[in-house]
Design a protein around this motif. Structure first.
Motif, PDB file in Angstrom:
ATOM      1  N   LEU A  90     -61.568 -18.634  42.691  1.00  0.00           N
ATOM      2  CA  LEU A  90     -60.949 -17.746  43.680  1.00  0.00           C
ATOM      3  C   LEU A  90     -61.863 -17.572  44.890  1.00  0.00           C
ATOM      4  CD1 LEU A  90     -58.652 -15.845  44.475  1.00  0.00           C
ATOM      5  CD2 LEU A  90     -59.897 -14.028  43.284  1.00  0.00           C
ATOM      6  N   PHE A  91     -63.148 -17.409  44.651  1.00  0.00           N
ATOM      7  CA  PHE A  91     -64.113 -17.278  45.739  1.00  0.00           C
ATOM      8  C   PHE A  91     -64.115 -18.524  46.618  1.00  0.00           C
ATOM      9  CE2 PHE A  91     -68.439 -17.970  47.350  1.00  0.00           C
ATOM     10  CZ  PHE A  91     -68.534 -16.874  48.194  1.00  0.00           C
ATOM     11  N   VAL A  92     -64.079 -19.694  46.000  1.00  0.00           N
ATOM     12  CA  VAL A  92     -64.061 -20.956  46.754  1.00  0.00           C
ATOM     13  C   VAL A  92     -62.820 -21.023  47.620  1.00  0.00           C
ATOM     14  CG1 VAL A  92     -63.880 -23.461  46.534  1.00  0.00           C
ATOM     15  CG2 VAL A  92     -65.486 -22.210  45.104  1.00  0.00           C
ATOM     16  N   TRP A  93     -61.662 -20.672  47.078  1.00  0.00           N
ATOM     17  CA  TRP A  93     -60.424 -20.736  47.866  1.00  0.00           C
ATOM     18  C   TRP A  93     -60.411 -19.712  49.000  1.00  0.00           C
ATOM     19  CZ3 TRP A  93     -57.616 -24.618  48.606  1.00  0.00           C
ATOM     20  CH2 TRP A  93     -57.447 -25.556  47.618  1.00  0.00           C
ATOM     21  N   ILE A  94     -60.993 -18.557  48.779  1.00  0.00           N
ATOM     22  CA  ILE A  94     -61.081 -17.565  49.852  1.00  0.00           C
ATOM     23  C   ILE A  94     -61.959 -18.097  50.982  1.00  0.00           C
ATOM     24  CG2 ILE A  94     -62.001 -15.284  50.433  1.00  0.00           C
ATOM     25  CD1 ILE A  94     -61.031 -14.357  47.662  1.00  0.00           C
ATOM     26  N   MET A  95     -63.093 -18.697  50.638  1.00  0.00           N
ATOM     27  CA  MET A  95     -63.984 -19.249  51.657  1.00  0.00           C
ATOM     28  C   MET A  95     -63.330 -20.420  52.394  1.00  0.00           C
ATOM     29  SD  MET A  95     -66.424 -17.225  51.667  1.00  0.00           S
ATOM     30  CE  MET A  95     -67.391 -18.060  52.880  1.00  0.00           C
ATOM     31  N   ILE A  96     -62.632 -21.281  51.676  1.00  0.00           N
ATOM     32  CA  ILE A  96     -61.935 -22.400  52.314  1.00  0.00           C
ATOM     33  C   ILE A  96     -60.882 -21.875  53.280  1.00  0.00           C
ATOM     34  CG2 ILE A  96     -60.302 -24.283  51.882  1.00  0.00           C
ATOM     35  CD1 ILE A  96     -61.887 -24.860  49.317  1.00  0.00           C
ATOM     36  N   LEU A 154     -57.410 -31.848  62.729  1.00  0.00           N
ATOM     37  CA  LEU A 154     -57.541 -32.797  61.615  1.00  0.00           C
ATOM     38  C   LEU A 154     -58.740 -32.448  60.727  1.00  0.00           C
ATOM     39  CD1 LEU A 154     -56.662 -36.183  63.307  1.00  0.00           C
ATOM     40  CD2 LEU A 154     -55.317 -34.924  61.620  1.00  0.00           C
ATOM     41  N   VAL A 155     -59.813 -31.989  61.327  1.00  0.00           N
ATOM     42  CA  VAL A 155     -60.968 -31.549  60.544  1.00  0.00           C
ATOM     43  C   VAL A 155     -60.593 -30.335  59.698  1.00  0.00           C
ATOM     44  CG1 VAL A 155     -63.276 -30.521  60.712  1.00  0.00           C
ATOM     45  CG2 VAL A 155     -62.680 -32.501  62.105  1.00  0.00           C
ATOM     46  N   ALA A 156     -59.803 -29.434  60.258  1.00  0.00           N
ATOM     47  CA  ALA A 156     -59.360 -28.255  59.504  1.00  0.00           C
ATOM     48  C   ALA A 156     -58.518 -28.659  58.299  1.00  0.00           C
ATOM     49  CB  ALA A 156     -58.578 -27.314  60.413  1.00  0.00           C
ATOM     50  N   VAL A 157     -57.657 -29.632  58.487  1.00  0.00           N
ATOM     51  CA  VAL A 157     -56.848 -30.126  57.359  1.00  0.00           C
ATOM     52  C   VAL A 157     -57.753 -30.798  56.321  1.00  0.00           C
ATOM     53  CG1 VAL A 157     -55.040 -31.765  56.724  1.00  0.00           C
ATOM     54  CG2 VAL A 157     -54.750 -30.310  58.732  1.00  0.00           C
ATOM     55  N   ALA A 158     -58.751 -31.538  56.781  1.00  0.00           N
ATOM     56  CA  ALA A 158     -59.690 -32.174  55.859  1.00  0.00           C
ATOM     57  C   ALA A 158     -60.466 -31.146  55.052  1.00  0.00           C
ATOM     58  CB  ALA A 158     -60.638 -33.076  56.632  1.00  0.00           C
ATOM     59  N   ILE A 159     -60.754 -29.992  55.660  1.00  0.00           N
ATOM     60  CA  ILE A 159     -61.455 -28.923  54.945  1.00  0.00           C
ATOM     61  C   ILE A 159     -60.628 -28.449  53.758  1.00  0.00           C
ATOM     62  CG2 ILE A 159     -62.164 -26.492  55.151  1.00  0.00           C
ATOM     63  CD1 ILE A 159     -63.095 -27.175  57.997  1.00  0.00           C
ATOM     64  N   VAL A 160     -59.317 -28.415  53.917  1.00  0.00           N
ATOM     65  CA  VAL A 160     -58.450 -27.968  52.825  1.00  0.00           C
ATOM     66  C   VAL A 160     -58.282 -29.052  51.768  1.00  0.00           C
ATOM     67  CG1 VAL A 160     -56.109 -27.218  52.269  1.00  0.00           C
ATOM     68  CG2 VAL A 160     -57.231 -26.351  54.306  1.00  0.00           C
ATOM     69  N   ILE A 161     -58.240 -30.302  52.175  1.00  0.00           N
ATOM     70  CA  ILE A 161     -57.983 -31.397  51.239  1.00  0.00           C
ATOM     71  C   ILE A 161     -59.244 -31.820  50.467  1.00  0.00           C
ATOM     72  CG2 ILE A 161     -57.297 -33.830  51.115  1.00  0.00           C
ATOM     73  CD1 ILE A 161     -55.426 -33.284  53.453  1.00  0.00           C
ATOM     74  N   ALA A 162     -60.398 -31.775  51.109  1.00  0.00           N
ATOM     75  CA  ALA A 162     -61.644 -32.283  50.515  1.00  0.00           C
ATOM     76  C   ALA A 162     -61.999 -31.685  49.154  1.00  0.00           C
ATOM     77  CB  ALA A 162     -62.794 -32.098  51.493  1.00  0.00           C
TER      78      ALA A 162
END
Length: 50
Positions: free
Chosen positions: A3-9, A36-44
């Motif tokens: 949950l912490f990781v998803w909040i930070m992402i 595109l970098v923002a989308v990569a932050i979510v996908i990575a």
């Protein structure tokens, strides 16, 4: 911890998209690159941590 990781992402994604929107007035290509970098932050994390 997950949950912490998803909040930070989410926070980083929103901040990056906000910057992309603000950049749109000056540079359309740069704004698209930042988005595109923002989308990569979510996908990575699917390929690394989670």
């Amino acid at each position: 911890m997950t949950l912490f990781v998803w909040i930070m992402i989410t926070i980083v994604f929103l901040y990056t998209m906000g910057f992309s929107i603000k950049l749109w007035k000056e540079s359309k290509v740069g704004s698209c690159a930042v988005a595109l970098v923002a989308v990569a932050i979510v996908i990575a994390p699917f390929f690394t941590v989670l």
